[in-house]
Scaffold this active site. Structure first.
Site, PDB file in Angstrom:
ATOM      1  CB  ALA A  80      -0.902  -0.004   1.224  1.00 25.95           C
ATOM      2  CG  HIS A  88       9.493   9.000  -1.180  1.00 25.69           C
ATOM      3  ND1 HIS A  88       9.114   8.138  -0.180  1.00 25.69           N
ATOM      4  CD2 HIS A  88      10.720   8.595  -1.577  1.00 25.69           C
ATOM      5  CE1 HIS A  88      10.056   7.260   0.018  1.00 25.69           C
ATOM      6  NE2 HIS A  88      11.054   7.513  -0.815  1.00 25.69           N
ATOM      7  NE  ARG A 127      -9.452   1.955  -4.779  1.00 22.18           N
ATOM      8  CZ  ARG A 127     -10.250   2.943  -4.379  1.00 22.18           C
ATOM      9  NH1 ARG A 127     -10.383   3.228  -3.077  1.00 22.18           N
ATOM     10  NH2 ARG A 127     -10.947   3.652  -5.256  1.00 22.18           N
TER      11      ARG A 127
END
Ligand SMILES: Nc1c(NC[C@H](O)[C@H](O)[C@H](O)CO)[nH]c(=O)[nH]c1=O
Ligand SMILES: CC(=O)[C@@H](O)COP(=O)(O)O
Length: 154
Positions: A80, A88, A127
């Site tokens: 994740a 970044h 999700r």
């Protein structure tokens, strides 16, 4: 996602799961979804090996080592990556996805991509088992479909 109806000669097939522990509250849900899906399609606990890395950036290295070691019918990657204040996020997403794709194309077994790339933790949680489904479960199912496809082709 449509239900997997393909033939999967799982035999003694072994599956590797490489998971990033960064944002662990999300990624542990992804692993649970993946393991439950593999079990649903008949894989026993000893056919599934879970490998932990610190963050998504370390996933390609672990996948390469597992490909070099051999013995797996397929490898799935879970993570994740959640956007912060700097670029970044973009660097990680681009390079991790590219690294995994390269390993897919040069390796002998399929490697599926179950790394969430979201704007915030809420999107990621949605999700990882909430209203948007579980990316870990769908990534596991995709891997079984690709293993089945490889068995059909060769
Ligand atoms: N910000 C996130 C990271 N960052 C860590 C990197 O993946 C890597 O572990 C570090 O740069 C050391 O090499 N990782 C994630 O998986 N998710 C993020 O949101
Ligand atoms: C995806 C990331 O690496 C991210 O968590 C970093 O956050 P920041 O860009 O605010 O340093």
């Amino acid at each position: 996602m449509k239900e997997f109806t393909g033939k999967f000669d799982q035999g003694a097939a072994r599956i590797a799961i490489v998971v990033a522990d960064f944002n662990e509250t999300v990624t542990k849900q992804l692993v649970e979804g993946a393991v439950a899906t593999l079990a649903k399609f008949g894989l026993a606990d000893d056919q599934v090996a879970v490998y932990h890395v610190p963050g998504a950036f370390e996933i390609p290295f672990a996948v390469k080592k597992l490909l070099d070691k051999g013995g797996f019918a397929g490898i799935m990657t879970l993570g994740a990556v959640i956007k912060g204040e700097t670029d970044h996020y973009d660097l990680i997403c681009q390079n991790v996805a590219s690294g995994i794709m390269q390993l897919n194309l040069q390796g002998e077994v399929p490697v599926t991509f179950g790394i969430l790339t979201t704007d915030n933790i809420e999107q990621a949680m949605q999700r990882a088992g909430l209203k948007m489904g579980n990316e870990g479960a769908s990534t596991a199912q995709s891997l079984l479909e690709m293993i089945s496809l490889k068995q059909q082709i060769k």
